[in-house]
Design a protein around this motif. Structure first.
Motif, PDB file in Angstrom:
ATOM      1  N   TRP A 200       0.836  -1.209   0.000  1.00  0.00           N
ATOM      2  CA  TRP A 200       0.000   0.000   0.000  1.00  0.00           C
ATOM      3  C   TRP A 200       0.870   1.257   0.000  1.00  0.00           C
ATOM      4  O   TRP A 200       0.610   2.220  -0.724  1.00  0.00           O
ATOM      5  CB  TRP A 200      -0.913   0.000   1.236  1.00  0.00           C
ATOM      6  N   GLY A 201       1.896   1.267   0.851  1.00  0.00           N
ATOM      7  CA  GLY A 201       2.777   2.429   0.927  1.00  0.00           C
ATOM      8  C   GLY A 201       3.434   2.724  -0.407  1.00  0.00           C
ATOM      9  O   GLY A 201       3.518   3.888  -0.830  1.00  0.00           O
TER      10      GLY A 201
ATOM     11  N   ILE B 230      -6.611   0.465   1.457  1.00  0.00           N
ATOM     12  CA  ILE B 230      -6.128  -0.222   0.255  1.00  0.00           C
ATOM     13  C   ILE B 230      -7.172  -0.130  -0.851  1.00  0.00           C
ATOM     14  O   ILE B 230      -6.857   0.189  -2.004  1.00  0.00           O
ATOM     15  CB  ILE B 230      -5.792  -1.695   0.577  1.00  0.00           C
ATOM     16  N   ASP B 231      -8.424  -0.369  -0.519  1.00  0.00           N
ATOM     17  CA  ASP B 231      -9.491  -0.286  -1.521  1.00  0.00           C
ATOM     18  C   ASP B 231      -9.589   1.127  -2.098  1.00  0.00           C
ATOM     19  O   ASP B 231      -9.835   1.301  -3.300  1.00  0.00           O
ATOM     20  CB  ASP B 231     -10.827  -0.691  -0.904  1.00  0.00           C
ATOM     21  N   ALA B 232      -9.388   2.137  -1.255  1.00  0.00           N
ATOM     22  CA  ALA B 232      -9.423   3.520  -1.737  1.00  0.00           C
ATOM     23  C   ALA B 232      -8.313   3.772  -2.755  1.00  0.00           C
ATOM     24  O   ALA B 232      -8.519   4.454  -3.771  1.00  0.00           O
ATOM     25  CB  ALA B 232      -9.297   4.491  -0.562  1.00  0.00           C
TER      26      ALA B 232
ATOM     27  N   ARG C 100     -12.931  10.235  -6.593  1.00  0.00           N
ATOM     28  CA  ARG C 100     -13.326   8.978  -5.960  1.00  0.00           C
ATOM     29  C   ARG C 100     -12.391   8.633  -4.805  1.00  0.00           C
ATOM     30  O   ARG C 100     -12.822   8.145  -3.764  1.00  0.00           O
ATOM     31  CB  ARG C 100     -13.367   7.855  -7.000  1.00  0.00           C
ATOM     32  N   PHE C 101     -11.097   8.886  -4.997  1.00  0.00           N
ATOM     33  CA  PHE C 101     -10.145   8.610  -3.916  1.00  0.00           C
ATOM     34  C   PHE C 101     -10.405   9.532  -2.724  1.00  0.00           C
ATOM     35  O   PHE C 101     -10.422   9.086  -1.560  1.00  0.00           O
ATOM     36  CB  PHE C 101      -8.717   8.788  -4.418  1.00  0.00           C
ATOM     37  N   ALA C 102     -10.633  10.829  -3.005  1.00  0.00           N
ATOM     38  CA  ALA C 102     -10.890  11.768  -1.917  1.00  0.00           C
ATOM     39  C   ALA C 102     -12.149  11.389  -1.144  1.00  0.00           C
ATOM     40  O   ALA C 102     -12.169  11.426   0.100  1.00  0.00           O
ATOM     41  CB  ALA C 102     -11.008  13.184  -2.466  1.00  0.00           C
ATOM     42  N   LEU C 103     -13.202  11.010  -1.852  1.00  0.00           N
ATOM     43  CA  LEU C 103     -14.442  10.618  -1.187  1.00  0.00           C
ATOM     44  C   LEU C 103     -14.258   9.351  -0.353  1.00  0.00           C
ATOM     45  O   LEU C 103     -14.774   9.244   0.769  1.00  0.00           O
ATOM     46  CB  LEU C 103     -15.548  10.414  -2.225  1.00  0.00           C
ATOM     47  N   ALA C 104     -13.520   8.383  -0.918  1.00  0.00           N
ATOM     48  CA  ALA C 104     -13.287   7.131  -0.190  1.00  0.00           C
ATOM     49  C   ALA C 104     -12.491   7.395   1.087  1.00  0.00           C
ATOM     50  O   ALA C 104     -12.811   6.861   2.163  1.00  0.00           O
ATOM     51  CB  ALA C 104     -12.559   6.135  -1.083  1.00  0.00           C
ATOM     52  N   MET C 105     -11.439   8.224   0.982  1.00  0.00           N
ATOM     53  CA  MET C 105     -10.647   8.536   2.170  1.00  0.00           C
ATOM     54  C   MET C 105     -11.463   9.357   3.167  1.00  0.00           C
ATOM     55  O   MET C 105     -11.299   9.215   4.389  1.00  0.00           O
ATOM     56  CB  MET C 105      -9.370   9.296   1.783  1.00  0.00           C
TER      57      MET C 105
ATOM     58  N   ALA D 201      -6.227  11.524   8.488  1.00  0.00           N
ATOM     59  CA  ALA D 201      -6.627  12.916   8.293  1.00  0.00           C
ATOM     60  C   ALA D 201      -5.731  13.610   7.260  1.00  0.00           C
ATOM     61  O   ALA D 201      -6.218  14.300   6.357  1.00  0.00           O
ATOM     62  CB  ALA D 201      -6.574  13.666   9.625  1.00  0.00           C
ATOM     63  N   ALA D 202      -4.422  13.410   7.399  1.00  0.00           N
ATOM     64  CA  ALA D 202      -3.495  14.062   6.470  1.00  0.00           C
ATOM     65  C   ALA D 202      -3.658  13.534   5.041  1.00  0.00           C
ATOM     66  O   ALA D 202      -3.655  14.305   4.078  1.00  0.00           O
ATOM     67  CB  ALA D 202      -2.059  13.882   6.943  1.00  0.00           C
ATOM     68  N   ILE D 203      -3.788  12.226   4.898  1.00  0.00           N
ATOM     69  CA  ILE D 203      -3.970  11.640   3.562  1.00  0.00           C
ATOM     70  C   ILE D 203      -5.257  12.163   2.936  1.00  0.00           C
ATOM     71  O   ILE D 203      -5.309  12.476   1.734  1.00  0.00           O
ATOM     72  CB  ILE D 203      -3.975  10.106   3.636  1.00  0.00           C
ATOM     73  N   THR D 204      -6.304  12.299   3.744  1.00  0.00           N
ATOM     74  CA  THR D 204      -7.585  12.784   3.231  1.00  0.00           C
ATOM     75  C   THR D 204      -7.495  14.242   2.822  1.00  0.00           C
ATOM     76  O   THR D 204      -7.980  14.640   1.745  1.00  0.00           O
ATOM     77  CB  THR D 204      -8.678  12.599   4.294  1.00  0.00           C
ATOM     78  N   ALA D 205      -6.875  15.076   3.644  1.00  0.00           N
ATOM     79  CA  ALA D 205      -6.708  16.485   3.286  1.00  0.00           C
ATOM     80  C   ALA D 205      -5.885  16.617   2.012  1.00  0.00           C
ATOM     81  O   ALA D 205      -6.215  17.412   1.111  1.00  0.00           O
ATOM     82  CB  ALA D 205      -6.036  17.235   4.438  1.00  0.00           C
TER      83      ALA D 205
END
Length: 565
Positions: free
Chosen positions: A113-114, A158-160, A175-180, A194-198
């Protein structure tokens, strides 16, 4: 809001894709879209395929990481280091770290994932090429296949990521932003999420702020809320601080990031980009000396990292090293930091001696190096600057600027005028303003020409000619949006215009121009110097004394001169 010609990374972004140069309106529209950037450097792929087994873990990159599905301590350590490197915008090194974690534990799903995360889109514009996206999708699918021991939240992450690299390209970021975002709402105390989503919302938005610094995209409002909530919980998180500095820089209140920026370097003392990052806020609020020193320290850290880790490509191959130098040079020019500025200028020209002829951005960055020699270098230093080849007209223009500024310091109007004429001759060559970025190239070099024409007129006492030259320079510089990173034209030419108005006897006009200017370039010491002269000419003794006091706050140079404003 008054505007400046070009932002520091505008030309970088413009080189990523073709610009419609046949239509001047289209080129200007493209320029306007990139004038207020949120990135720090050129878009490069992190999918380099460089060796990972011999990678060295350098300390000092702050905190970051979380427990993942591995029982191999070394793999966990390299995973955490990969997270820290990703938030330090060391994208290539981050990919290498995650790949090393996978090498140490091939069964670790979150290590895959990383790798997928670090390969993907980032605020520097990288990770959008097909090769990176394809490699990232493969790694994300590996993560899904391997993640039997991952937590439920990690499997959702991972799915995101699989969504980020699958399906229609135009909807992937959203789609990635919404999933996160769904994961973040279910796990409000997780700082990494939080940081990944922002970051995802920031990447999804085409434009962040309007001219008044208000959010133009709901995702930006959401990102701001996420980061402020995260920092309320974890005020020392380097990744959240990094994103918050970028996000607030061109908002209506960049000062909000000051307390975080002031401690970021101590939180990640080995990460050059995080040591550099406070300078974005410092420059924006007018702390030019601090902006200079942040980057002096960042440049030194790049050299240290190279000596310890020997990354592929060495120092010249570091995507953000030139940005650190450029930002430091900009701060030095504004603050009068001759000693540190000249060291940076010398290092820039030595580190990038063979700039490709088609790399407009790197040539434009070099303008600050030549300006430093012109403003602060000795006669021998200026004379020792090699004349760039005819294949590099923008470098030749900057070389002329150095000679012209040095002549202005010597009070030689004829020599300054000769350098301006030489620039005009370069601009008149067939095809100079043609091709990709031709209009920007022409605007950039004409500002340089007009500045030298104005300098010569000021020395000669010809106020009308100086006003005409600086009026033209300011008009060109004002065509684009207010820039940062820092501005590619290193100073506001309106302050030179104000000095010319003062020479003409129009102290009131000069004062009005400067008060307007200081709103956009807060704490500019030279602007306050001219303002003091204007207030004195108007008989405003107390206001003149206050302006003189203000002029000394950020200035560490020698005596100021209206003719060199």
């Amino acid at each position: 809001m008054r505007t400046l010609l070009m932002a520091g990374v505008a030309l970088t972004v413009s080189l990523i894709g073709p610009v419609a140069v046949a239509d001047a309106t289209a080129e200007r529209a493209a320029l306007d879209r990139i004038e207020r950037p949120q990135v720090c450097g050129p878009a490069v792929s992190a999918n380099t395929g460089t060796p990972v087994a011999d990678m060295v873990m350098v300390e000092g990159f702050g905190t970051g990481g979380f427990a993942v599905d591995t029982i191999v301590p070394e793999a966990q350590a390299w995973f955490n280091h990969g997270v820290r490197l990703r938030w330090a915008f060391e994208h290539k090194e981050s990919v290498r770290a995650f790949r090393k974690a996978r090498l140490l534990d091939p069964t670790c799903g979150m290590c895959a994932w990383g790798e997928a995360w670090a390969l993907g889109p980032n605020l520097n514009g990288g990770g959008n090429d097909d090769d990176s996206q394809s490699a990232a999708l493969k790694a994300a699918r590996d993560a899904r296949r391997l993640a039997r021991r991952a937590t439920p939240m990690q499997r959702q992450m991972i799915d995101a990521l699989v969504q980020r690299y699958s399906g229609l390209k135009g909807s992937r970021d959203r789609r990635f932003a919404l999933a996160m975002d769904r994961i973040a709402r279910r796990n409000p105390s997780d700082i990494t999420v939080a940081a990944i989503t922002a970051d995802a919302w920031m990447l999804k938005a085409d434009e962040w702020w309007d001219d008044g610094g208000k959010a133009k995209d709901p995702g930006i409002t959401r990102a701001m809320g996420i980061l402020e909530q995260a920092l309320a919980t974890a005020p020392d998180d380097p990744g959240a601080i990094h994103l918050y500095i970028h996000l607030t820089e061109w908002s209506d209140d960049p000062h909000k990031a000051i307390p975080y920026g002031e401690r970021l370097a101590s939180l990640a003392p080995g990460a050059s980009h995080l040591v550099h990052m406070p300078s974005h806020t410092f420059y924006r609020v007018g702390r030019y000396r601090d902006a200079m020193m942040s980057n002096v320290n960042a440049v030194a850290l790049d050299l240290k990292y190279d000596s310890l880790a020997r990354p592929p490509g060495g120092v010249p191959g570091m995507a953000l090293h030139a940005h650190n130098i450029h930002f430091g040079m900009g701060g030095a020019l504004m603050a009068g930091g001759a000693e540190e500025g000249l060291k940076l200028a010398e290092w820039f020209l030595a580190t990038y001696p063979d700039i490709p002829a088609d790399n407009m951005w790197r040539q434009a960055m070099a303008n600050n190096a030549y300006a430093l020699y012109g403003r602060f270098g000795s006669a021998d230093q200026v004379a020792g600057l090699a004349e760039p080849p005819e294949t590099h007209p923008m470098l030749r223009v900057s070389w002329r600027l150095a000679r012209g500024e040095a002549a202005a310091r010597a009070g030689d109007a004829a020599a300054v005028r000769a350098e301006a004429a030489a620039i005009a001759a370069i601009r008149s060559q067939t095809g100079f303003a043609a091709g990709p970025n031709g209009e920007m190239r022409n605007d950039f070099t004409e500002v340089t020409q007009r500045v030298l024409e104005g300098r010569a007129a000021m020395i000669a006492g010809d106020a009308d000619a100086a006003i005409a030259a600086f009026t033209r320079a300011a008009a060109i510089q004002g065509q684009g949006e207010e820039g940062g990173d820092p501005p590619i034209i290193w100073y506001p030419t309106r302050r030179s215009l104000a000095a010319a108005l003062l020479l003409k006897g129009d102290a009131a006009g000069a004062r009005a121009k400067l008060l307007e200017l200081i709103e956009d370039w807060p704490n500019d010491p030279y602007s306050y110097f001219v303002l003091a002269e204007a207030e004195a000419a108007l008989g405003n003794g107390e206001a003149a004394a206050e302006a003189r006091r203000q002029s000394r706050i950020e200035w560490i140079g020698g005596a100021m001169d209206l003719k060199l404003t």
